[in-house]
Design a protein around this motif. Structure first.
Motif, PDB file in Angstrom:
ATOM      1  N   LYS A 242      45.003  36.283  40.699  1.00  6.51           N
ATOM      2  CA  LYS A 242      43.602  36.475  41.063  1.00  6.51           C
ATOM      3  C   LYS A 242      42.915  37.411  40.076  1.00  6.51           C
ATOM      4  O   LYS A 242      41.757  37.191  39.689  1.00  6.51           O
TER       5      LYS A 242
ATOM      6  N   LEU B 159      43.980  42.788  44.501  1.00  7.36           N
ATOM      7  CA  LEU B 159      44.032  41.400  44.058  1.00  7.36           C
ATOM      8  C   LEU B 159      45.417  41.094  43.494  1.00  7.36           C
ATOM      9  O   LEU B 159      46.027  41.923  42.834  1.00  7.36           O
TER      10      LEU B 159
ATOM     11  N   GLU C 192      39.765  36.437  37.727  1.00 12.47           N
ATOM     12  CA  GLU C 192      38.556  37.266  37.762  1.00 12.47           C
ATOM     13  C   GLU C 192      38.183  37.718  36.350  1.00 12.47           C
ATOM     14  O   GLU C 192      37.015  37.676  35.947  1.00 12.47           O
TER      15      GLU C 192
END
Length: 260
Positions: free
Chosen positions: A225, A221, A229
């Motif tokens: 990102k 990721l 998350e």
């Protein structure tokens, strides 16, 4: 153990577990999430060689990190084990007495339900190994008992004191009914729900190695990102821990970084 496409690393993870010297029996419960590389073949090979020590299961289809994690934890609980320790297939234990040290501490401190340790970080790209220094930086803010640093739920929201590869928990402290309610279940949910009613401890020993590599699920990721998350994961805890000032500050900090 949770594993997915770890063919380059899982043997080292197995070796770190198999070399443990303990005064009690233990078993490796491994859940492979339908790897597309040779991870399942390696797992079956080790299970055939050590049938009393390894229970390796590869899912017939990919479940995703959340469901595979919950399924593997349920399998571990079904063994009746008093304690459960975690290790992902790309990390490994470096101290052959890791388990014994943690069991000894938990046996002597019935009010503590989570026991983690210090760890090193191995960067696969440049093959460098460095020791994590979090305790060196924040240890003075924690209470010490019998050589360990004691932390509360609030402390866990301030500092990341429970690196999964180092952690051991009391089985009775795992709240599966709560964990199964989270969307995008992560390790932070394990520790937060346990620490809701108990405390944790970090041993001074360096017992484990966290591996950084380009094939890691988290590493794949991008930084933004990963931040999004992490924000989503912690946001799910807000309803359960409305009174936590540390959690509120962490969420605010994450949101500020996302907006920037």
């Amino acid at each position: 153990m949770f594993t997915y496409n770890h063919e380059s690393f899982i043997e080292e993870a197995f070796h770190g577990i198999l070399k443990q010297k303990t005064q009690y029996s233990f078993k490796l419960i491994a859940g492979d999430d339908h790897s597309t590389d040779n991870t399942p073949l390696i797992g079956v090979k080790y299970q055939s060689k050590f049938p009393d020590l390894i229970d390796f299961v590869s899912n017939p289809q990919n479940l995703g990190m959340e469901l595979n994690g919950l399924k593997t934890i349920r399998r571990a609980l079904a063994t009746g084990a008093r304690y459960i320790a975690f290790c992902e297939g790309d990390d490994y234990w470096s101290d052959e007495r890791k388990l014994q040290k943690q069991v000894d501490f938990l046996n002597g401190h019935s009010n503590i339900n989570v026991c983690s340790t210090q760890f090193s970080i191995f960067n696969q790209l440049d093959e460098t190994m460095v020791k994590d220094t979090l305790l060196e930086r924040v240890g003075s803010q924690l209470v010490r008992i019998d050589g360990a640093y004691i932390f509360t739920l609030e402390d866990s929201f301030k500092y990341w004191l429970t690196k999964t590869v180092t952690s051991m928990v009391r089985s009775e402290g795992l709240k599966m009914n709560l964990l199964e309610q989270f969307e995008g279940f992560r390790d932070v949910h394990i520790y937060a729900t346990i620490l809701k009613d108990a405390t944790g401890a970090v041993l001074e020993d360096y017992t484990s190695v966290y591996r950084v590599h380009t094939g890691g699920v988290w590493s794949l990721l991008g930084s933004q990102k990963r931040l999004m998350e992490a924000y989503h994961v912690h946001l799910q805890l807000e309803e359960m821990f409305k009174t936590s000032d540390a959690l509120k500050r962490r969420l605010t900090n994450m949101l500020d970084r996302i907006i920037q």
